[in-house]
Scaffold this active site. Structure first.
Site, short mmCIF file in Angstrom:
data_model
loop_
_atom_site.label_atom_id
_atom_site.label_comp_id
_atom_site.label_asym_id
_atom_site.label_seq_id
_atom_site.Cartn_x
_atom_site.Cartn_y
_atom_site.Cartn_z
N SER A 1 -25.75 -22.65 8.48
CA SER A 1 -26.01 -23.37 9.67
C SER A 1 -27.59 -23.67 9.98
O SER A 1 -28.37 -23.16 9.34
CB SER A 1 -25.53 -22.35 10.79
N TYR B 1 -28.85 -13.69 13.94
CA TYR B 1 -27.81 -14.64 13.54
C TYR B 1 -28.59 -15.49 12.50
O TYR B 1 -28.05 -16.03 11.53
CB TYR B 1 -27.32 -15.59 14.69
#
Length: 319
Positions: free
Chosen positions: A159, A184
């Protein structure tokens, strides 16, 4: 030796608005078996749908098998099984059961993940994002090494979230201070580095790996992020609609299935991909523009992460 991804994208007929179905239009995967973690929700479900329509047998390991069977109902040749990426015993059980069937895997998409979850500890104290998004997939791919064959591809969903952090080498489990976005981000950097080093280790066996930035998409992945925060981040407007520049789930799944099947990626193993093409180094911090930061394409970091992951999980089937 691990090498950095190439910087010059090949020409491709696809782009940011391409859907997974369009990528696979006219492709016959009837002789292929694919495994898609997270393949029953969000982008994973769209990947499962497109692969199934192209004729592939699709294995969908699911933390919630009943939900997986509901969302994939009506799809052809889709098999849902039990797998919890936060539980090493569950990963071992799923892998051993699959290997016992003699199944070989042509496409393995590591798509399951969590985002911005409250602080959680897994197994021996692993941070939740690092455990589920990275270590669980490291373990699964290593355990399934006997099922991979020449020509197999492993696609790992990263990502643009990796922009926010490299690997926190001094404290990868974030024991000295938890920030859900840093957690994350670190896991998404780990996804890119995992694919980079996996390709370096497996390329002599003609097994290749790629990482993918699917784009900005609203899916159940964001379930831990309150709507008011999503508005403040500019993800949704006042009416709850996705912001300009966001993709649909079908568009978000396109790069993963492209990386899993495209002949254009020959010779580009380990690459970080975006918009159905090879990505370029990021020149801004704008995640909608994307690209990759240096720490997500660092060969030395990839080697170091592999060693750390092998030590933590006890699994290293490729070295």
């Amino acid at each position: 030796m691990t090498t950095s991804p190439p910087h010059h994208p090949p020409r491709t007929p696809f782009g940011r608005d391409t859907t997974a179905a369009q990528v696979l239009a006219g492709t016959d995967l009837s002789e292929h078996t694919a495994l898609v973690t997270g393949g029953y929700s969000g982008l994973g479900l769209e990947s499962t749908r497109a692969l199934s329509r192209a004729g592939a047998r699709v294995l969908v390991p699911a933390r919630r098998p009943d939900a997986g069977r509901r969302t994939t109902a009506g799809m052809q040749r889709v098999d849902v099984g039990q797998l919890d990426l936060a539980d090493m015993s569950s990963i071992r059980r799923y892998a051993h059961q699959l290997l016992d069937t003699g199944t070989t895997i042509d496409i393995l998409i590591c798509g399951a993940g969590v985002m911005a979850i409250p602080e959680s500890r897994v197994g021996p104290g692993w941070e939740g994002h690092f455990a589920v998004n990275h270590l669980g997939h490291h373990a699964l791919v290593n355990l399934l090494r006997p099922a991979l064959k020449p020509g197999s591809r492993v696609v790992v969903l990263s990502s643009a979230g990796h922009f926010l952090s490299g690997i926190r080498w001094h404290d990868p489990q974030l024991t000295t201070g938890y920030d859900r976005w840093i957690a994350y981000a670190q896991s998404k950097t780990a996804n890119a580095l995992f694919a980079l080093h996996l390709d370096a280790l497996a390329r002599n066996a003609d097994i290749h790996a790629f990482s993918v930035h699917p784009g900005s998409i609203l899916t159940p992945l964001q379930r831990h992020i309150p709507e008011v925060e999503q508005r403040s981040l500019g993800w949704i407007d006042a009416h709850g609609r996705p912001a300009t520049g966001f993709k649909t789930p079908a568009q978000g799944a396109a790069t993963a299935v492209w990386a899993a099947t495209s002949a254009q990626l020959a010779g580009h193993g380990g690459a970080y991909c975006q918009d159905c093409d090879l990505a370029s180094p990021a020149t801004t911090d704008d995640m909608l523009v994307g690209g990759y930061k240096p720490w997500a394409a660092d060969p030395a970091g990839a080697t170091r992460l592999w060693a750390l992951s092998a030590d933590l999980t006890g699994l290293d089937a490729f070295s």
